[in-house]
Design a protein around this motif. Structure first.
Motif, PDB file in Angstrom:
ATOM      1  N   LYS A   1       0.817  -1.220   0.000  1.00 51.68           N
ATOM      2  CA  LYS A   1       0.000   0.000   0.000  1.00 51.68           C
ATOM      3  C   LYS A   1       0.846   1.263   0.000  1.00 51.68           C
ATOM      4  O   LYS A   1       0.333   2.353  -0.229  1.00 51.68           O
ATOM      5  CB  LYS A   1      -0.937   0.022   1.213  1.00 51.68           C
ATOM      6  CG  LYS A   1      -2.145  -0.884   1.058  1.00 51.68           C
ATOM      7  CD  LYS A   1      -3.163  -0.652   2.144  1.00 51.68           C
ATOM      8  CE  LYS A   1      -3.812   0.711   2.142  1.00 51.68           C
ATOM      9  NZ  LYS A   1      -5.126   0.775   1.506  1.00 51.68           N
TER      10      LYS A   1
ATOM     11  N   ARG B   1       1.975   2.870   2.462  1.00 49.44           N
ATOM     12  CA  ARG B   1       1.545   3.832   3.469  1.00 49.44           C
ATOM     13  C   ARG B   1       2.773   4.439   4.114  1.00 49.44           C
ATOM     14  O   ARG B   1       3.703   3.716   4.468  1.00 49.44           O
ATOM     15  CB  ARG B   1       0.720   3.130   4.552  1.00 49.44           C
ATOM     16  CG  ARG B   1      -0.721   2.918   4.172  1.00 49.44           C
ATOM     17  CD  ARG B   1      -1.492   2.337   5.335  1.00 49.44           C
ATOM     18  NE  ARG B   1      -2.927   2.335   5.062  1.00 49.44           N
ATOM     19  CZ  ARG B   1      -3.820   1.784   5.864  1.00 49.44           C
ATOM     20  NH1 ARG B   1      -3.441   1.199   6.981  1.00 49.44           N
ATOM     21  NH2 ARG B   1      -5.090   1.819   5.561  1.00 49.44           N
TER      22      ARG B   1
ATOM     23  N   SER C   1      -8.346  -1.585   2.622  1.00 46.59           N
ATOM     24  CA  SER C   1      -8.832  -1.444   1.255  1.00 46.59           C
ATOM     25  C   SER C   1      -7.660  -1.656   0.293  1.00 46.59           C
ATOM     26  O   SER C   1      -6.543  -1.215   0.562  1.00 46.59           O
ATOM     27  CB  SER C   1      -9.466  -0.071   1.076  1.00 46.59           C
ATOM     28  OG  SER C   1      -8.603   0.949   1.527  1.00 46.59           O
TER      29      SER C   1
ATOM     30  N   ASN D   1      -6.091  -0.506  -2.178  1.00 48.50           N
ATOM     31  CA  ASN D   1      -5.618   0.601  -3.006  1.00 48.50           C
ATOM     32  C   ASN D   1      -4.316   1.121  -2.427  1.00 48.50           C
ATOM     33  O   ASN D   1      -4.115   1.027  -1.214  1.00 48.50           O
ATOM     34  CB  ASN D   1      -6.650   1.738  -2.999  1.00 48.50           C
ATOM     35  CG  ASN D   1      -7.038   2.147  -1.595  1.00 48.50           C
ATOM     36  OD1 ASN D   1      -7.729   1.408  -0.898  1.00 48.50           O
ATOM     37  ND2 ASN D   1      -6.572   3.304  -1.158  1.00 48.50           N
TER      38      ASN D   1
ATOM     39  N   SER E   1     -10.650   3.738  -3.147  1.00 44.40           N
ATOM     40  CA  SER E   1     -10.851   2.334  -2.795  1.00 44.40           C
ATOM     41  C   SER E   1     -11.480   1.584  -3.968  1.00 44.40           C
ATOM     42  O   SER E   1     -12.374   2.096  -4.629  1.00 44.40           O
ATOM     43  CB  SER E   1     -11.757   2.232  -1.571  1.00 44.40           C
ATOM     44  OG  SER E   1     -11.116   2.791  -0.457  1.00 44.40           O
TER      45      SER E   1
ATOM     46  N   GLU F   1     -16.469   2.101   2.514  1.00 43.96           N
ATOM     47  CA  GLU F   1     -15.901   1.313   3.600  1.00 43.96           C
ATOM     48  C   GLU F   1     -16.859   1.151   4.773  1.00 43.96           C
ATOM     49  O   GLU F   1     -17.841   1.888   4.904  1.00 43.96           O
ATOM     50  CB  GLU F   1     -14.620   1.991   4.124  1.00 43.96           C
ATOM     51  CG  GLU F   1     -13.399   1.693   3.276  1.00 43.96           C
ATOM     52  CD  GLU F   1     -13.102   2.782   2.274  1.00 43.96           C
ATOM     53  OE1 GLU F   1     -14.009   3.590   1.976  1.00 43.96           O
ATOM     54  OE2 GLU F   1     -11.954   2.817   1.796  1.00 43.96           O
TER      55      GLU F   1
HETATM   56 MG    MG Z   1      -8.607   2.669   2.992  1.00 45.88          MG
END
Ligand code: MG
Ligand code: TXA
Length: 325
Positions: A54, A56, A142, A144, A150, A179
């Motif tokens: 992801k 992040r 999610s 993405n 998403s 979500e």
């Molecule tokens: Mg998310």
């Protein structure tokens, strides 16, 4: 012809997905809300791979998916509010933030080092079949990359994360397309953390109480809400020397010598392996027998950035504790 990695969520697809998950690989699965990027929640390395895929910038805690209330209760403590909400809304698009049990087998990295864990029982038959067949709780944010929309169809996942997952199970378009609602029922009053597929007033009606709004009140501000684990003993980072009274958190093939005890995040210098070990090793070294934890430098690349972000916050929390204003 669908791309090679997309497979229909039928019996064969579900069996393949479950095998991949059990061996620590990532599989995108359909849920009734959005597609999730799923990995074995009890496998630290699988969780590290989710954060890596992801991209992040920091470790935000992930939602852990289980079949039902009883499965959730093996990992977390269900408060009275939690029991009521689970009984009414599970399986379905409601996520409950709960206290982790002390014997919780879910990776600490999935909780990003918090004492709480977010759980939900999804309703989508393909997600449920993968839970059933794999026999493990599934961490699934999610599917993405950070900052992107998403995905609500298998093709969205293929376009955004196709090269980062072992398999994408196609279960058709997601019914809700947004979500799950996230409610903190880990203690005290129930609080709304994220609006989502179930309306907050429906939850309030069922509980017979108002939900604390996102970010309202001092204990509910996002910073407090996500107050991350910081060791109780002092922590220093980017060290090039270590004292004999200190615990060393090493990284790479040449750990410093002379510490009271040494744990190595990754002897080969791999940031993903280091992320997988980070919280478990911090917990093991957080012992008043040591004068502090000394952490060797970790390069910024890959998950190194998120690890460094986490360690800087731990140092910050430590400074705040020693110099309260
Ligand atoms: Mg998310
Ligand atoms: O519908 C959904 O919930 C989807 C599908 C795949 O189930 N999953 C999802 O996961 O949206 P993710 O990781 O993108 O969102 C997780 C949300 C974040 O807002 C995160 O901050 C919150 O849940 N969260 C997770 N653990 C938490 C915790 N221990 N305390 C507070 N918030 C938490």
């Amino acid at each position: 012809m669908p791309p090679a990695k997309v497979q229909t969520g039928d019996e064969a697809g579900i069996a393949r997905a479950s095998n991949l998950i059990r061996q620590g690989d990532l599989v995108a699965i359909p849920t009734e809300t959005v597609y999730g990027l799923a990995g074995d929640a009890t496998n630290d390395l699988a969780i590290a791979r989710i954060y890596e895929a992801k991209a992040r910038p920091r470790f935000n805690p992930l939602i852990v998916h289980v079949l039902d209330r009883d499965a959730a209760a093996t990992h977390a403590v269900l408060s009275e509010n939690a029991e009521r909400l689970a009984a009414r809304f599970w399986p379905g698009p409601l996520t409950l933030v709960l206290q982790r049990r002390t014997d919780c087998r879910v990776s600490r990295l999935a909780s990003a080092g918090l004492d709480t864990i977010a759980m939900r029982a999804p309703a989508h038959p393909v997600a449920r079949a993968v839970l059933q067949k794999s026999g493990v709780p599934l961490a699934a944010p999610s599917a993405n990359p950070a900052g992107r929309l998403s995905p609500t169809e298998a093709a969205h996942v293929a376009a955004m994360l196709g090269d980062r997952v072992a398999l994408i199970l196609d279960g058709g378009p997601c019914r809700y397309g947004i979500e799950s609602t996230v409610i903190d029922v880990s203690g005290g009053d129930a609080a709304l953390l994220r609006v989502g597929a179930i309306a907050a007033d429906e939850i309030e009606t069922h509980l017979g109480q108002r939900l604390a709004a996102p970010g309202s009140g001092p204990a509910r501000s996002p910073g407090m809400q996500l107050r991350h684990y910081a060791p109780h003993i002092p922590i220093r980072i980017d060290v090039d020397r270590v004292a004999p009274t200190e615990a060393l958190l090493a990284f790479g093939p040449n750990p410093l010598v002379g510490a009271a005890v040494t744990l190595n995040l990754s002897p080969s210098g791999n940031a993903t392996e280091a992320a997988a070990n980070l919280f478990a090793m911090l917990h093991r070294l957080d012992d008043p027998r040591f004068s502090g934890i000394a952490v060797m430098p970790i390069p910024e690349r890959g998950l190194g950035a998120a690890i460094r972000d986490r360690l800087r916050r731990a140092v910050q929390a430590d400074d705040d504790a020693q110099h309260p204003d």
